[in-house]
Scaffold this active site. Structure first.
Site, mmCIF file in Angstrom:
data_model
loop_
_atom_site.group_PDB
_atom_site.id
_atom_site.type_symbol
_atom_site.label_atom_id
_atom_site.label_comp_id
_atom_site.label_asym_id
_atom_site.label_seq_id
_atom_site.Cartn_x
_atom_site.Cartn_y
_atom_site.Cartn_z
ATOM 1 N N ARG A 44 0.847 -1.197 0.000
ATOM 2 C CA ARG A 44 0.000 0.000 0.000
ATOM 3 C C ARG A 44 0.881 1.245 0.000
ATOM 4 O O ARG A 44 1.729 1.413 0.870
ATOM 5 C CB ARG A 44 -0.948 0.029 1.201
ATOM 6 C CG ARG A 44 -1.783 1.315 1.233
ATOM 7 C CD ARG A 44 -3.019 1.249 2.093
ATOM 8 N NE ARG A 44 -2.745 1.290 3.519
ATOM 9 C CZ ARG A 44 -3.684 1.454 4.457
ATOM 10 N NH1 ARG A 44 -4.961 1.571 4.095
ATOM 11 N NH2 ARG A 44 -3.368 1.461 5.732
ATOM 12 N N ASP A 50 -3.913 3.108 14.236
ATOM 13 C CA ASP A 50 -3.100 3.686 13.181
ATOM 14 C C ASP A 50 -3.587 5.100 12.934
ATOM 15 O O ASP A 50 -4.387 5.642 13.706
ATOM 16 C CB ASP A 50 -3.104 2.818 11.926
ATOM 17 C CG ASP A 50 -4.467 2.750 11.233
ATOM 18 O OD1 ASP A 50 -5.404 3.469 11.656
ATOM 19 O OD2 ASP A 50 -4.593 1.997 10.259
#
Length: 536
Positions: free
Chosen positions: A170, A450
């Site tokens: 990603r 996160d």
């Protein structure tokens, strides 16, 4: 200019890089540099244009217009078309684990009992230059099957098992720059840097391994942004004389505007796309951010905004229906829980995870995400043992009632509590401190936090301040109330982490940054943008 920003002696004309160590210099060679420069020169100007269009659409929403399906692209939504046939190794993605790209994490994730590992240069990675370069080295070694690591503290040795999980990288979102890479004296887009390095360093090895180069693309809001990435992919394949479809992408539908553009995104990328993913935490953050000026759309405590809320369940069902109609996979979202050492508490955690994943399976998702290997066995019961094949592409949801804009924008019921606000403060503070100290994925209070979950925490409070929401204790949320709570909760966090860690991890800077962005009159779009200025 600091030492870290001095141009590398090995950089080609037009490119400025920090000095590279031997391992990095061997990988970022002239071929890689030339490609990075060519890619940036061609695609940086149109990126500025699509980001400008994004800002104009947001201004319309800020002025009172609500997001909706675009009448101008109705023919695409109504048309009979499908995306390119999926590569065989991307048809079985029942369970995926995600995490940052530090060396031990990459080994543990690839060795986990999962189908795929999403190696994350974005929300779970703090983008220090050293960390990004080492991450590219780690993935390069992983693709060659030559990845090992000895923990300097414990002396424990880690190495890849046979038949590791399928690796997908990603890259960073379109809004993030890479300040350490200048092309023609202007910063390069972070996502392009991540994309270019990963492709150059790995495409030949992956082709030898009879697979393609696979990416996750985050935070798109519109099909013109998907078209930008499709053009990047085509240019790259042509540049390296590779067949169309060598690059394959999964697009995260993790912004509110994108849920109204799913058919259009699939259509723009139909030569390269394989799946859409329900990035639920960023989606909740985007709901807050996109509708920040709308007082009737203010969310309650983060803890009650779960996938059984009507606006989130509608999003999940529409994604499944849209993807399967077009021959693409529909990936589910993240289970952020961390297993507990307490047996009773762990049983409760696993029960919550299982129920969440059963809802996704029932909706028709083809696979789902976990953040910790300890959840793999529980989730496999649902998405491996509980499926009759590799995916659920046969679940078309063709008898569903249409999902409307009203469903996707439905207000979310639930309390706004003092406890919820104080928890948000502590979570955001600890995450920001970790992020500016170089760690992008942090266990906090039993969850793997996160950037997306930290964004929810701080933007919720900002929105409560803006609209003068009242907490369960009768207090109206104001800037001063937040400052008071922040001062009190900072003391709690300092007591929890201890003075040594408080000082080492820059908690004072984090407290100042959290105060600044939460009390700003205008919502700071991403905490990682001002946070990035604090990174080396």
């Amino acid at each position: 200019m600091t030492d870290s920003n001095k141009p590398s002696a090995t950089a080609i004309d037009g490119l400025q890089l920090p000095p590279l160590n031997d391992a990095s210099a061997a990988l970022i060679n002239k071929t890689t540099q030339e490609f990075l420069v060519a890619l940036t020169r061609k695609f940086r100007p149109p990126l500025h244009a699509v980001l400008g269009a994004r800002a104009k659409r947001q201004q319309q929403i800020d002025d009172g217009k609500l997001p909706d399906f675009d009448p101008a692209t109705k023919t695409i939504r109504d048309g009979d078309w499908r995306v390119a046939e999926l590569p065989e190794d991307l048809t079985k993605r029942r369970l995926e684990i995600t995490g940052p790209v530090d060396r031990k994490m990459v080994i543990n994730a690839l060795n986990a009992n999962v189908d795929c590992y999403m190696a994350d240069f974005e929300d779970s990675q703090s983008p220090t230059w050293e960390g990004l370069l080492q991450g590219q080295i780690n993935l390069h070694d992983a693709n060659r099957g030559q990845l090992d690591y000895t923990d300097p503290a414990s002396g424990k040795y880690y190495q890849l098992n046979d038949n590791p999980a399928l690796l997908i990288a990603r890259v960073r979102g379109l809004h993030l720059p890479e300040k350490h890479v200048l092309v023609d004296n202007e910063v390069a887009p972070g996502g392009l840097v991540d994309f270019a390095l990963y492709f150059c360093l790995n495409f030949q090895q992956r082709l030898k391994n009879n697979t393609g180069v696979y990416y996750y693309i985050p935070k798109l809001e519109h099909s013109d942004e998907a078209q930008w990435w499709a053009d990047v992919f085509r240019f790259t394949e042509d540049y390296f004389k590779q067949p169309r479809g060598t690059i394959r992408a999964t697009i995260l539908i993790e912004t509110l505007p994108a849920v109204f553009q799913m058919d259009e995104i699939l259509h723009a990328m139909k030569d390269h796309i394989v799946a859409l993913n329900c990035g639920r935490w960023d989606y909740i953050f985007s709901y807050i951010k996109t509708l920040k000026n709308h007082p009737d759309r203010v969310l309650p405590d983060r803890q009650v905004v779960t996938m059984d809320q009507s606006f989130l369940n509608a999003y999940s069902r529409l994604l499944v229906k849209t993807c399967h109609r077009r021959g693409a996979l529909a990936m589910g979202g993240m289970a952020a829980f961390i297993p507990s050492k307490d047996p009773d508490e762990n049983a409760k955690i696993l029960a919550k995870v299982k129920a969440d994943k059963e809802l996704e399976r029932t909706n028709g998702h083809d696979g789902t995400w976990i953040a910790h290997p300890g959840l793999a066995a529980t989730v496999r019961e649902v998405f491996v043992d509980g499926l009759s094949g590799n995916n659920q592409l046969h679940v078309l949801r063709e008898h569903d009632q249409p999902v409307t804009a009203e469903h996707l924008l439905a207000p979310c019921s639930g309390p706004r509590t003092e406890l919820g606000m104080r928890t948000n403060i502590r979570v955001a503070l600890q995450y920001i401190a970790a992020w500016i100290s170089g760690k992008g994925c942090v266990p906090i209070y039993g969850l793997m936090e996160d950037a997306a979950t930290a964004e929810i925490s701080r933007t919720s409070i900002w929105q409560w301040i803006k609209h003068k929401m009242t907490l369960d204790n009768g207090e109206v949320v104001t800037k001063q109330l937040f400052r008071d709570y922040l001062a009190e909760e900072a003391k709690v966090v300092r007591n929890e982490v201890g003075d040594q860690r408080w000082n080492q991890e820059h908690f004072e800077q984090a407290t100042q940054l959290l105060e600044q962005i939460t009390t700003a009159d205008d919502l700071v779009e991403f905490l990682t943008l001002p946070g990035y200025a604090l990174l080396d």
